[in-house]
Design a protein around this motif. Sequence first.
Motif, PDB file in Angstrom:
ATOM      1  N   CYS A 191       0.844  -1.208   0.000  1.00  0.00           N
ATOM      2  CA  CYS A 191       0.000   0.000   0.000  1.00  0.00           C
ATOM      3  C   CYS A 191       0.872   1.247   0.000  1.00  0.00           C
ATOM      4  O   CYS A 191       0.637   2.192  -0.778  1.00  0.00           O
ATOM      5  N   ASP A 192       1.890   1.265   0.854  1.00  0.00           N
ATOM      6  CA  ASP A 192       2.785   2.428   0.953  1.00  0.00           C
ATOM      7  C   ASP A 192       3.569   2.623  -0.336  1.00  0.00           C
ATOM      8  O   ASP A 192       3.774   3.760  -0.790  1.00  0.00           O
ATOM      9  N   SER A 195       1.352   3.998  -3.105  1.00  0.00           N
ATOM     10  CA  SER A 195       1.060   5.400  -2.789  1.00  0.00           C
ATOM     11  C   SER A 195       2.245   6.297  -3.139  1.00  0.00           C
ATOM     12  O   SER A 195       2.073   7.370  -3.745  1.00  0.00           O
ATOM     13  N   ASN A 199       1.327   7.558  -6.639  1.00  0.00           N
ATOM     14  CA  ASN A 199       0.421   8.579  -6.104  1.00  0.00           C
ATOM     15  C   ASN A 199      -1.015   8.048  -6.051  1.00  0.00           C
ATOM     16  O   ASN A 199      -1.981   8.758  -6.298  1.00  0.00           O
ATOM     17  N   LYS A 201      -3.755   5.683  -3.799  1.00  0.00           N
ATOM     18  CA  LYS A 201      -4.091   5.077  -2.514  1.00  0.00           C
ATOM     19  C   LYS A 201      -4.923   3.817  -2.739  1.00  0.00           C
ATOM     20  O   LYS A 201      -5.972   3.863  -3.365  1.00  0.00           O
ATOM     21  N   GLY A 229      -7.318   2.654  -7.662  1.00  0.00           N
ATOM     22  CA  GLY A 229      -7.283   3.281  -6.348  1.00  0.00           C
ATOM     23  C   GLY A 229      -7.637   4.746  -6.445  1.00  0.00           C
ATOM     24  O   GLY A 229      -8.044   5.251  -7.507  1.00  0.00           O
ATOM     25  N   LEU A 232      -4.233  10.523  -5.280  1.00  0.00           N
ATOM     26  CA  LEU A 232      -4.039  11.389  -4.122  1.00  0.00           C
ATOM     27  C   LEU A 232      -4.043  12.874  -4.488  1.00  0.00           C
ATOM     28  O   LEU A 232      -4.214  13.732  -3.619  1.00  0.00           O
ATOM     29  N   LYS A 235      -8.133  13.174  -6.291  1.00  0.00           N
ATOM     30  CA  LYS A 235      -9.197  12.586  -5.461  1.00  0.00           C
ATOM     31  C   LYS A 235     -10.223  11.827  -6.297  1.00  0.00           C
ATOM     32  O   LYS A 235     -11.354  11.601  -5.851  1.00  0.00           O
TER      33      LYS A 235
END
Length: 337
Positions: A191-192, A195, A199, A201, A229, A232, A235
């Motif tokens: 996940c990290d 991200s 970019n 999530k 996803g 970031l 949105k």
Amino acid sequence: MNTIEIGLVFGTSTTYVYLADSGIVLTEPTCIAFLGERKKKNVRAIGQAAYEMTGKAPQNTIVVSPISEGIIHDPLSLSILLKEFLKKIIPSTSIIRPRVKAIIGVPMGLSVEERKKYGDVAYAAGIKEIKLIENILLSGVGLQLPVHTAYGGLVVSIGGGLTEVAAISLSSIVQGCAISVGTNLMDKALCDHVSGRYNLKIGMPTAKKLRMDIGSLLEKDISTTMVSGLDLSTKYIRSEKVRAEDVYSVLRPYYLRVRDAIESIINMLPPELASDVYSSGIHVVGGAARIIALGDFLSYELDLRVHIPQDPEYAAILGAGQLLSNKALLKDIMAQK
């Protein structure tokens, strides 16, 4: 009174139940969802249905995973979950419910209080008689290793919350350790990584799917998969192609920690037992043993033969099931406690 015997393995990620004379009858995420106030414990969903609510549940629904790294941190939720699981597998046609006896797998290295919680949860769920045996020892039985003899075998279990390594001989663990490496930690790291690099999530279920789809210990694996996803920046939902080399870079350090744990245990073994291990190789089980090229990776790193069964995640519960019918071996193992 009618008696039913079961084998039970609570994993951080998955719970397994083996019913005598029937085999494995339940494989479900160790997950439960409650509706409304948490303290009232109104069950909304259990197992797979509850897991699928992760990251999607409305505010009035709480999704709980009662075990973390082999430690029971929410005994009440786990006992409710187990009671619901038992309802699914034990017929309730008679007025008097059958008496349930269980062999329960537990992690190595628990404190007396942590170990006691496993028994308390089982009793609270209605199980009348229990025998607690280490999962790693159950795995040795499930792999049909000669655990009752003096010929040493080394078993490695890479699960959801823990990796356990143990040398087994004469129905007992001669030397062993447990480290906090498992698929939950790997999925959080994925996940990290997604991200930071893309970019994007993503949640744990998506990370798990990513790991299972293209997880590999081949450095030059060229596989890819599409991942959706939350962007970031904008949105908005966005899809991105993720490469196997991304997953490799994230997962390899965790498997190197597994290698280090194996080396440390072998180095602590008596010479005769270490010789047995070098002769027979090591046996790797657990859900994380399914990653592509794990056998080649560990064989190269350790200069040992590596054996991985076809369904490595079932080794412990199959061992519990075998002990239900092998009373002599069960008695021998319990005598070592």
